[in-house]
Design an enzyme around this catalytic site. Structure first.
Site, PDB file in Angstrom:
ATOM      1  N   LYS A   1     -50.712  -4.372  -0.878  1.00 36.58           N
ATOM      2  CA  LYS A   1     -51.758  -3.751  -0.069  1.00 36.58           C
ATOM      3  C   LYS A   1     -51.145  -2.556   0.650  1.00 36.58           C
ATOM      4  O   LYS A   1     -50.209  -2.700   1.441  1.00 36.58           O
ATOM      5  CB  LYS A   1     -52.303  -4.756   0.933  1.00 36.58           C
ATOM      6  CG  LYS A   1     -53.350  -4.178   1.853  1.00 36.58           C
ATOM      7  CD  LYS A   1     -53.970  -5.240   2.716  1.00 36.58           C
ATOM      8  CE  LYS A   1     -54.966  -4.647   3.688  1.00 36.58           C
ATOM      9  NZ  LYS A   1     -55.553  -5.681   4.553  1.00 36.58           N
TER      10      LYS A   1
ATOM     11  N   LYS B   1     -54.413  -3.209  -3.908  1.00 37.64           N
ATOM     12  CA  LYS B   1     -55.462  -2.661  -3.056  1.00 37.64           C
ATOM     13  C   LYS B   1     -54.956  -1.431  -2.334  1.00 37.64           C
ATOM     14  O   LYS B   1     -53.859  -1.501  -1.784  1.00 37.64           O
ATOM     15  CB  LYS B   1     -55.859  -3.731  -2.042  1.00 37.64           C
ATOM     16  CG  LYS B   1     -56.872  -3.290  -1.035  1.00 37.64           C
ATOM     17  CD  LYS B   1     -57.068  -4.378  -0.022  1.00 37.64           C
ATOM     18  CE  LYS B   1     -57.935  -3.830   1.082  1.00 37.64           C
ATOM     19  NZ  LYS B   1     -57.978  -4.693   2.212  1.00 37.64           N
TER      20      LYS B   1
HETATM   21  C1  PBG Z   1     -57.912  -6.823   6.585  1.00 36.32           C
HETATM   22  C2  PBG Z   1     -58.662  -6.150   5.488  1.00 36.32           C
HETATM   23  C3  PBG Z   1     -58.937  -4.784   5.348  1.00 36.32           C
HETATM   24  C4  PBG Z   1     -59.696  -4.643   4.195  1.00 36.32           C
HETATM   25  C5  PBG Z   1     -59.861  -5.905   3.656  1.00 36.32           C
HETATM   26  N1  PBG Z   1     -59.198  -6.819   4.462  1.00 36.32           N
HETATM   27  C6  PBG Z   1     -58.667  -3.634   6.230  1.00 36.32           C
HETATM   28  C7  PBG Z   1     -57.355  -3.266   6.730  1.00 36.32           C
HETATM   29  O1  PBG Z   1     -56.299  -3.697   6.268  1.00 36.32           O
HETATM   30  O2  PBG Z   1     -57.377  -2.489   7.683  1.00 36.32           O
HETATM   31  C8  PBG Z   1     -60.228  -3.345   3.659  1.00 36.32           C
HETATM   32  C9  PBG Z   1     -61.312  -3.455   2.675  1.00 36.32           C
HETATM   33  C10 PBG Z   1     -62.052  -2.192   2.428  1.00 36.32           C
HETATM   34  O3  PBG Z   1     -61.687  -1.089   2.875  1.00 36.32           O
HETATM   35  O4  PBG Z   1     -63.069  -2.278   1.732  1.00 36.32           O
HETATM   36  N2  PBG Z   1     -58.587  -7.961   7.057  1.00 36.32           N
END
Ligand code: PBG
Length: 329
Positions: free
Chosen positions: A199, A252
């Site tokens: 991520k 991601k």
């Molecule tokens: C954290 C989380 C995020 C997303 C999914 N889970 C945001 C982040 O890390 O700030 C992002 C998903 C998206 O942008 O569609 N709980």
């Protein structure tokens, strides 16, 4: 022997031939639809940066999941927006928290729909980081090891409420192992973990943070999410998550990371999810609203590219649109 000139174009001559030799087919079975649940009654808050996505109270969520299931979508990913936040994100692991109650209601109404829960503290902490903060060398950082305990507790509470799969998204080191151990110790060794393994600290999450009300109140997430410039590191993250017991690994965001999706697939041949995140969705919707692009064709091209790169599962806000587009043709 002399070959006649090879004409690759012969296989592009008609739609029938193109369909016959097509290598990548999107199917509704590929998609997971993310949804946001908020406290209250009869709430349906539009998220201005994400057209057609809403924060729904449980009563409205239940209605909407029925529609989602009727469209043939197999699974949802559920995010909770709690009423109260504190420094340690207590409402994340409250057995009667917003997400836990929502899971119960959805599984009651729609038992066949697979419910995956996002396991993270950032929506539940008042500072918006993914775990309790400590000050380290005059710098505030998330305390990795005390966060592990809390996310393991959170995952267990989701599963007790009926979640079919948990998806830890906080990028804490050791989070998969902590959750696996907690679930196994409580008789849930059959529940799979989909790990947000690679991520990135991406600006494409901007609209999501409006939706989930989870923007960090100070600093950013670069201390725990990955540097966007790295690729070998993604393989190390994925390897560790597999060793810790992840059943599905995730990359991601998706679109700017197709190379990572491909490398992870080739290296591990493991069930792989890719998250087509909020910013990727919003850019398409915004340009389409302006009439600058053909939304359906662009969205299908993007989703196809994610699958072609190697994703088995695509988490996308386009899942419902896709289902409607399939019905049109
Ligand atoms: C954290 C989380 C995020 C997303 C999914 N889970 C945001 C982040 O890390 O700030 C992002 C998903 C998206 O942008 O569609 N709980």
């Amino acid at each position: 022997m002399l070959f006649p000139i090879i004409r690759l174009r012969r296989l592009r001559g008609s739609e029938t031939i193109r369909r016959l030799v097509r290598e990548t087919q999107l199917s509704i079975d590929d998609f997971v639809y993310p949804m946001f649940v908020i406290y209250g009654e009869n709430v349906r808050n539009p998220i201005h940066s994400m057209p057609e996505v809403y924060q729904l109270s449980i009563d409205n969520l239940v209605k909407e999941v029925q529609e989602v299931a009727d469209l043939g979508i197999l699974a949802i990913l559920l995010f909770g927006i709690p009423e109260t936040k504190d420094a340690v994100g207590s409402s994340a692991y409250d057995p009667h928290g917003i997400l836990q109650e929502a899971v119960r209601a959805v599984k009651d109404a729609c038992p066949e729909l697979l419910v995956i829960t996002d396991v993270c503290l950032c929506e539940y902490t008042d500072h918006g980081h993914c775990g309790p903060i400590t000050v380290d060398n005059h710098k505030a950082t998330v305390a990795n090891d005390s966060t592990l305990e809390l996310i393991a507790k959170t995952a267990l509470s989701h599963v007790r409420a009926g979640a079919d799969m948990v998806a830890p998204s906080g990028m804490m080191d050791g989070q998969v192992k902590a959750i696996r151990t907690e679930l196994n110790n409580n008789g849930f060794d059959h529940i799979p973990i989909m790990a947000y393994s690679a991520k990135y600290a991406s600006s494409f999450y901007g609209p999501f943070r409006d939706a989930a009300e989870s923007a960090p109140q100070f600093g950013d997430r670069r201390g725990y999410q990955m540097d966007i410039a790295n690729s070998d590191e993604a393989l190390r993250e994925v390897r560790l998550d597999i060793e810790e017991g992840a059943d599905i690994v995730m990359v991601k965001p998706a679109l700017s990371y197709l190379d990572i999706i491909r490398r992870v697939k080739e290296e591990f041949r493991y069930p792989l999810a890719a998250y087509n995140v909020s910013g990727e969705y919003s850019m398409v919707k915004a340009a389409a609203e302006k009439g600058w692009i053909d939304e359906k064709r662009i969205a299908l091209e993007i989703l196809t590219s994610i699958k072609r790169a190697g994703a088995d599962i695509i988490l996308t806000y386009f899942a419902k649109d896709f289902a409607h587009w399939c019905q049109e043709t």
